[in-house]
Design an enzyme around this catalytic site. Structure first.
Site, PDB file in Angstrom:
ATOM      1  N   SER A 205       0.802  -1.189  -0.113  1.00  9.03           N
ATOM      2  CA  SER A 205      -0.052  -0.045  -0.188  1.00  9.03           C
ATOM      3  C   SER A 205       0.912   1.105  -0.003  1.00  9.03           C
ATOM      4  O   SER A 205       0.549   2.222   0.493  1.00  9.03           O
ATOM      5  CB  SER A 205      -0.847   0.303   1.316  1.00  9.03           C
ATOM      6  OG  SER A 205      -0.224  -0.416   2.448  1.00  9.03           O
ATOM      7  N   GLY A 206       2.033   1.000  -0.789  1.00 13.56           N
ATOM      8  CA  GLY A 206       2.937   2.373  -0.762  1.00 13.56           C
ATOM      9  C   GLY A 206       2.254   3.408  -1.910  1.00 13.56           C
ATOM     10  O   GLY A 206       1.164   3.339  -2.246  1.00 13.56           O
TER      11      GLY A 206
ATOM     12  N   LYS B 114      15.800  -0.837 -14.985  1.00 13.60           N
ATOM     13  CA  LYS B 114      15.658   0.524 -15.537  1.00 13.60           C
ATOM     14  C   LYS B 114      15.981   1.477 -14.241  1.00 13.60           C
ATOM     15  O   LYS B 114      16.345   2.401 -14.260  1.00 13.60           O
ATOM     16  CB  LYS B 114      14.252   0.580 -16.476  1.00 13.60           C
ATOM     17  CG  LYS B 114      13.076   0.678 -15.470  1.00 13.60           C
ATOM     18  CD  LYS B 114      12.783   1.775 -14.533  1.00 13.60           C
ATOM     19  CE  LYS B 114      11.697   1.442 -13.551  1.00 13.60           C
ATOM     20  NZ  LYS B 114      11.564   2.477 -12.636  1.00 13.60           N
TER      21      LYS B 114
HETATM   22  N1  LIG Z   1       6.105   4.458  -7.012  1.00 12.88           N
HETATM   23  C1  LIG Z   1       5.947   4.483  -8.385  1.00 12.88           C
HETATM   24  O1  LIG Z   1       5.835   5.255  -9.118  1.00 12.88           O
HETATM   25  C2  LIG Z   1       6.045   2.921  -8.809  1.00 12.88           C
HETATM   26  C3  LIG Z   1       6.768   1.866  -8.147  1.00 12.88           C
HETATM   27  N2  LIG Z   1       6.640   0.515  -8.591  1.00 12.88           N
HETATM   28  C4  LIG Z   1       7.518  -0.557  -7.965  1.00 12.88           C
HETATM   29  O2  LIG Z   1       6.492  -1.068  -6.936  1.00 12.88           O
HETATM   30  C5  LIG Z   1       6.904  -1.460  -5.840  1.00 12.88           C
HETATM   31  C6  LIG Z   1       6.301  -0.840  -4.768  1.00 12.88           C
HETATM   32  O3  LIG Z   1       6.543   0.654  -4.501  1.00 12.88           O
HETATM   33  P1  LIG Z   1       5.803   1.606  -3.821  1.00 12.88           P
HETATM   34  O4  LIG Z   1       4.121   1.276  -3.767  1.00 12.88           O
HETATM   35  O5  LIG Z   1       5.984   2.769  -4.551  1.00 12.88           O
HETATM   36  O6  LIG Z   1       6.146   1.531  -2.316  1.00 12.88           O
HETATM   37  P2  LIG Z   1       7.052   2.620  -1.784  1.00 12.88           P
HETATM   38  O7  LIG Z   1       8.264   3.218  -2.275  1.00 12.88           O
HETATM   39  O8  LIG Z   1       5.913   3.951  -1.420  1.00 12.88           O
HETATM   40  O9  LIG Z   1       7.254   2.160  -0.087  1.00 12.88           O
HETATM   41  C7  LIG Z   1       6.509   2.267   0.803  1.00 12.88           C
HETATM   42  C8  LIG Z   1       5.816   0.914   1.233  1.00 12.88           C
HETATM   43  O10 LIG Z   1       6.622   0.061   1.924  1.00 12.88           O
HETATM   44  C9  LIG Z   1       6.167  -0.334   3.066  1.00 12.88           C
HETATM   45  N3  LIG Z   1       7.072  -0.443   4.059  1.00 12.88           N
HETATM   46  C10 LIG Z   1       7.906   0.144   4.849  1.00 12.88           C
HETATM   47  N4  LIG Z   1       8.697  -0.500   5.707  1.00 12.88           N
HETATM   48  C11 LIG Z   1       8.062  -1.822   5.781  1.00 12.88           C
HETATM   49  C12 LIG Z   1       8.508  -3.091   6.036  1.00 12.88           C
HETATM   50  N5  LIG Z   1       9.654  -3.229   7.125  1.00 12.88           N
HETATM   51  N6  LIG Z   1       7.895  -3.940   5.840  1.00 12.88           N
HETATM   52  C13 LIG Z   1       6.704  -4.046   4.873  1.00 12.88           C
HETATM   53  N7  LIG Z   1       6.552  -2.894   4.244  1.00 12.88           N
HETATM   54  C14 LIG Z   1       7.216  -1.719   4.561  1.00 12.88           C
HETATM   55  C15 LIG Z   1       5.354   1.023   3.557  1.00 12.88           C
HETATM   56  O11 LIG Z   1       4.380   0.478   4.580  1.00 12.88           O
HETATM   57  C16 LIG Z   1       4.635   1.523   2.227  1.00 12.88           C
HETATM   58  O12 LIG Z   1       3.685   0.659   1.987  1.00 12.88           O
HETATM   59  C17 LIG Z   1       8.493  -1.167  -6.185  1.00 12.88           C
HETATM   60  O13 LIG Z   1       8.984  -2.499  -6.690  1.00 12.88           O
HETATM   61  C18 LIG Z   1       8.647  -0.012  -7.154  1.00 12.88           C
HETATM   62  O14 LIG Z   1       9.760  -0.144  -7.959  1.00 12.88           O
HETATM   63  C19 LIG Z   1       6.349   0.459  -9.941  1.00 12.88           C
HETATM   64  C20 LIG Z   1       5.850   1.377 -10.675  1.00 12.88           C
HETATM   65  C21 LIG Z   1       5.627   2.834 -10.522  1.00 12.88           C
HETATM   66  O1  LIG Z   2       8.940   2.491 -11.732  1.00 13.78           O
HETATM   67  C1  LIG Z   2       8.514   3.683 -11.881  1.00 13.78           C
HETATM   68  C2  LIG Z   2       7.758   4.233 -12.893  1.00 13.78           C
HETATM   69  O2  LIG Z   2       7.437   3.647 -13.890  1.00 13.78           O
HETATM   70  C3  LIG Z   2       9.025   4.578 -10.627  1.00 13.78           C
HETATM   71  O3  LIG Z   2      10.516   4.753 -10.587  1.00 13.78           O
HETATM   72  P1  LIG Z   2      11.233   5.397  -9.456  1.00 13.78           P
HETATM   73  O4  LIG Z   2      10.909   4.405  -8.161  1.00 13.78           O
HETATM   74  O5  LIG Z   2      12.341   5.738  -9.764  1.00 13.78           O
HETATM   75  O6  LIG Z   2      10.120   6.459  -8.976  1.00 13.78           O
END
Ligand SMILES: NC(=O)C1=CN([C@@H]2O[C@H](COP(=O)(O)OP(=O)(O)OC[C@H]3O[C@@H](n4cnc5c(N)ncnc54)[C@H](O)[C@@H]3O)[C@@H](O)[C@H]2O)C=CC1
Ligand SMILES: O=C(CO)COP(=O)(O)O
Length: 430
Positions: free
Chosen positions: A86-87, A280
């Site tokens: 839920s990030g 990437k």
């Molecule tokens: N943010 C973006 O724009 C995009 C992210 N992604 C990918 O999606 C995946 C998740 O990224 P986000 O949702 O952006 O996460 P985020 O970078 O927002 O990370 C925060 C999340 O990690 C959780 N967290 C923190 N400490 C923790 C722990 N000890 N154990 C478990 N959870 C913990 C937090 O509760 C929160 O839900 C990553 O692999 C990222 O590369 C893919 C496309 C876009």
């Molecule tokens: O994967 C992403 C966009 O597709 C997000 O990249 P960043 O984790 O560098 O913000």
């Protein structure tokens, strides 16, 4: 006599509006209907039309309804989706999925979302999400649909789920998945939206989808693309790539994810889709170094191009069979470009050069709990390249890892790629 019974039963089922009933399409049942009297054939035709869409591709997941002898089956009950994470991205995808399933009657309305519990302004984050319908910490300013329910326990989140969406920072995946072992519904499937690798024993790396699949014993698909979470949540148009080999599941996934602003392309080159998404982030870290050094757009374009060549080479060497076309999907070149311009990895890497602080310090200062994937992925990939004595074939990946670890200065990155194998290969061809 038997055929009258069949017709009566069929009509009763229609009247009761058992919308998940359809006809068995097995060879046995088809033959049985063909030899039936005309009034029965009419009923059969009507039923097929009534269940259009379900008849041809939903049936492999049918369960027998009362008796298979009468030729009817019941579709499995509406599918339940859950989101593990839920990030920033997890919340943006919850907005899409929650909104879509509300309109699809073959999916359960409720979408449970696992939230790593924490306090935000003196309140539990799950409570905030469930009352205010907003993830105020990781995706502020965007309402989540009310059918998205925040759950602090991962086992409760996944209980009864047919499709599990994994969207956590990759460093937490094993810890979060372990409690799920042995608790999932039979026939559950997973989709990984996670960009990164895991270190494998003996100096290798493992795809995150395989780590999850092996741990939980479920088939896995992936979703990767040029999808900066905030822009997706703002409903700005973008594309995404789903890697999935199961056609029936691919149709479900398209329905679950696609919106007018989030267009889905499905390919079956699953590994290459995932590798693009993971690698990437390394290149985007290099693009951030270039920005921090003030080198300009031409240098950044060179980093992006050489990065793309190393991604393709990586797939050729370690995931043979990858298709060139995959690198031109959203998961390939498009994600590389967007992350090198607008991503968190780029932003923190730029500050790394200009501030002199460590990456860990900057991640804490700049990202408010969000996590970087690039530096850790660089370390995992280079651990493997080193053990296979292949660092010189991937000089950009290698230089970025060394810079992140403080083993060399960012200004040395260009020296490392000035004689890139891509330049030498082309010179030899001339
Ligand atoms: N943010 C973006 O724009 C995009 C992210 N992604 C990918 O999606 C995946 C998740 O990224 P986000 O949702 O952006 O996460 P985020 O970078 O927002 O990370 C925060 C999340 O990690 C959780 N967290 C923190 N400490 C923790 C722990 N000890 N154990 C478990 N959870 C913990 C937090 O509760 C929160 O839900 C990553 O692999 C990222 O590369 C893919 C496309 C876009
Ligand atoms: O994967 C992403 C966009 O597709 C997000 O990249 P960043 O984790 O560098 O913000």
């Amino acid at each position: 006599m038997t055929s009258r019974l069949l017709v009566r039963t069929f009509h009763r089922m229609v009247r009761k509006e058992l919308s998940y009933c359809t006809l068995a399409v097995g060879v046995r049942s088809r033959r049985m209907f063909v030899s039936a009297p005309r009034h029965l054939r009419l009923s059969v035709t009507l039923a097929a039309a009534w269940c259009r869409g379900a008849l041809f591709w939903r049936c492999s997941s049918c369960r027998p309804f009362s008796s298979t002898l009468i030729g009817f089956t019941k579709m499995s009950s509406p599918k339940r989706i859950c989101i593990i994470g839920s990030g920033n991205w997890g919340s943006a995808i919850a907005k899409i999925v929650g909104g879509n399933v509300k309109k699809l009657d073959h999916f359960e309305n409720e979408v449970r979302m696992y939230v790593f519990e924490e306090e935000v302004n003196g309140r539990k984050l799950t409570e905030v999400i469930n009352t205010d319908h907003e993830n105020v910490k990781y995706l502020p300013g965007h309402k989540l649909p009310e059918n998205v329910v925040a759950v602090p326990d991962v086992v409760d989140t996944a209980a009864d789920a047919d499709i599990l969406l994994f969207v956590l920072p990759h460093q937490f995946i094993k810890t979060i998945c372990r409690p799920l072992v042995g608790t999932l519904k039979p026939n559950a499937v997973g989709v990984s939206l996670i960009k990164g690798f895991d270190s494998a024993p003996g100096g290798g790396i493992e795809l995150i989808s395989r780590v999850i699949g092996n741990l939980l014993n479920i088939p896995m698909s992936v979703l990767m693309g040029a999808n900066l979470a905030k822009e997706v949540a703002d409903e700005k148009f973008c594309e995404t790539t789903i890697g999935c080999r199961d056609r029936e599941l691919a149709r479900d996934l398209r329905e679950v994810f696609q919106t007018h602003y989030f267009r889905v392309v499905v390919v079956d080159d699953v590994e290459a889709v995932e590798v693009c998404g993971a690698l990437k982030n390394i290149v985007a870290t290099g693009a951030g170094f270039v920005d921090g050094l003030g080198y300009g757009d031409n240098t950044k374009a060179a980093i992006i191009r050489l990065g793309m060549m190393e991604i393709i080479k990586f797939c050729e060497v370690f995931y043979s069979g990858s298709q060139l076309g995959t690198f031109f999907e959203s998961c390939g070149i498009a994600d590389l470009i967007t992350t090198c311009y607008g991503g968190r990895n780029r932003k923190v890497a730029e500050a790394f050069v200009s501030s002199g602080k460590t990456i860990e310090e900057l991640e804490k200062e700049m990202l408010n709990g969000q996590k970087l994937q690039g530096p850790q992925t660089a370390a995992e990939v280079n651990f493997m390249l080193k053990s296979q004595k292949m660092e010189d074939r991937f000089p950009l990946f290698t230089a970025i890892d060394r810079i992140c670890k403080g083993e060399m200065g960012p200004d040395q990155m260009i020296e490392c790629i000035r004689n890139h194998p891509e330049h030498i290969r082309k010179s030899h061809n001339n």
